[in-house]
Design a protein around this motif. Structure first.
Motif, PDB file in Angstrom:
ATOM      1  N   THR A 124      54.379  46.333 100.797  1.00  0.00           N
ATOM      2  CA  THR A 124      54.988  45.929 102.062  1.00  0.00           C
ATOM      3  C   THR A 124      54.774  44.443 102.318  1.00  0.00           C
ATOM      4  N   LEU A 125      53.545  43.976 102.122  1.00  0.00           N
ATOM      5  CA  LEU A 125      53.257  42.553 102.325  1.00  0.00           C
ATOM      6  C   LEU A 125      54.099  41.698 101.384  1.00  0.00           C
ATOM      7  N   ASN A 126      54.201  42.104 100.125  1.00  0.00           N
ATOM      8  CA  ASN A 126      55.005  41.344  99.164  1.00  0.00           C
ATOM      9  C   ASN A 126      56.481  41.360  99.527  1.00  0.00           C
ATOM     10  N   TYR A 127      56.986  42.496  99.989  1.00  0.00           N
ATOM     11  CA  TYR A 127      58.393  42.561 100.390  1.00  0.00           C
ATOM     12  C   TYR A 127      58.660  41.579 101.535  1.00  0.00           C
ATOM     13  N   PHE A 128      57.770  41.567 102.501  1.00  0.00           N
ATOM     14  CA  PHE A 128      57.932  40.624 103.610  1.00  0.00           C
ATOM     15  C   PHE A 128      57.942  39.190 103.103  1.00  0.00           C
ATOM     16  N   LYS A 129      56.981  38.862 102.264  1.00  0.00           N
ATOM     17  CA  LYS A 129      56.877  37.488 101.745  1.00  0.00           C
ATOM     18  C   LYS A 129      58.108  37.116 100.931  1.00  0.00           C
ATOM     19  N   ASP A 130      58.552  38.019 100.066  1.00  0.00           N
ATOM     20  CA  ASP A 130      59.646  37.703  99.148  1.00  0.00           C
ATOM     21  C   ASP A 130      61.029  37.857  99.761  1.00  0.00           C
ATOM     22  N   ASN A 131      61.206  38.746 100.728  1.00  0.00           N
ATOM     23  CA  ASN A 131      62.544  39.064 101.211  1.00  0.00           C
ATOM     24  C   ASN A 131      62.806  38.777 102.684  1.00  0.00           C
TER      25      ASN A 131
END
Length: 191
Positions: A124-131
């Motif tokens: 979830t954290l990576n999705y927020f950062k990347d997208n």
């Protein structure tokens, strides 16, 4: 942008921790939100988390949505999460969709047992950062989100059958959120 990334992480982590706590679960491996440098950021973080909790409470009242979340939690992996997020944002990103995704993901986390929770938080954290982070920053960051989130939660509540609950608790809450957002905005403009 770095502060918005930290803010996003904290909103997600606080919301997930709240969902886990409210469900009476104990997850020692859930990462802790990082302290914010500014009291205004901390207050805004609390307000946004409050909006997400309000959305979560509305979701809890709908048995159909609860059943969908239960079924989704049973098949949840990184690919399913990314597909869900892609479908949520396929026609554009909005503050309401962001808050709803955080809420639904938090509710799904409560259903997951064991060691996969840290992975899910990481996804979830990576999705927020990347997208999502670029959009969040292009919209002025989290500081400008309060009025949009308040409007979204108002629309959610007015669409529900709990208009008496809204008039007795929702309106004062949203008024407080808006007042807090205005105070933070005016203090930032003066700085």
């Amino acid at each position: 942008m770095a502060s918005d990334v930290q803010f996003s992480n904290n909103v997600i982590l606080r919301s997930f921790a709240d969902q886990v706590e409210r469900a009476g679960r104990s997850v020692p491996s859930l990462p802790e939100p990082q302290p914010m440098n500014d009291d205004q950021d901390e207050q805004l973080l609390d307000q946004i988390a409050g909006v997400i909790v309000l959305i979560g409470d509305l979701v809890d009242q709908d048995q159909t949505i609860k059943n969908l979340i239960d079924r989704f939690a049973c098949v949840l992996d990184r690919q399913h999460f990314q597909r869900l997020a892609g479908k949520v944002f396929h026609d554009g990103i909005t503050w309401g969709k962001i808050a709803s995704l955080i809420c639904i993901v938090g509710k799904a986390i409560v259903k997951i047992i064991g060691g996969s929770i840290p992975d899910f938080v990481s996804w979830t954290l990576n999705y927020f950062k990347d997208n999502l982070q670029t959009w969040i920053c292009s919209m002025g960051g989290w500081i400008n989100s309060i009025s949009s989130l308040a409007r979204f939660s108002l629309e959610l509540d007015l669409g529900s059958s709990s208009s008496l609950i809204w008039s007795s608790s929702g309106l004062p809450f949203i008024s407080g959120v808006l007042l807090g957002g205005f105070i933070v905005w005016s203090l930032i403009r003066r700085a």
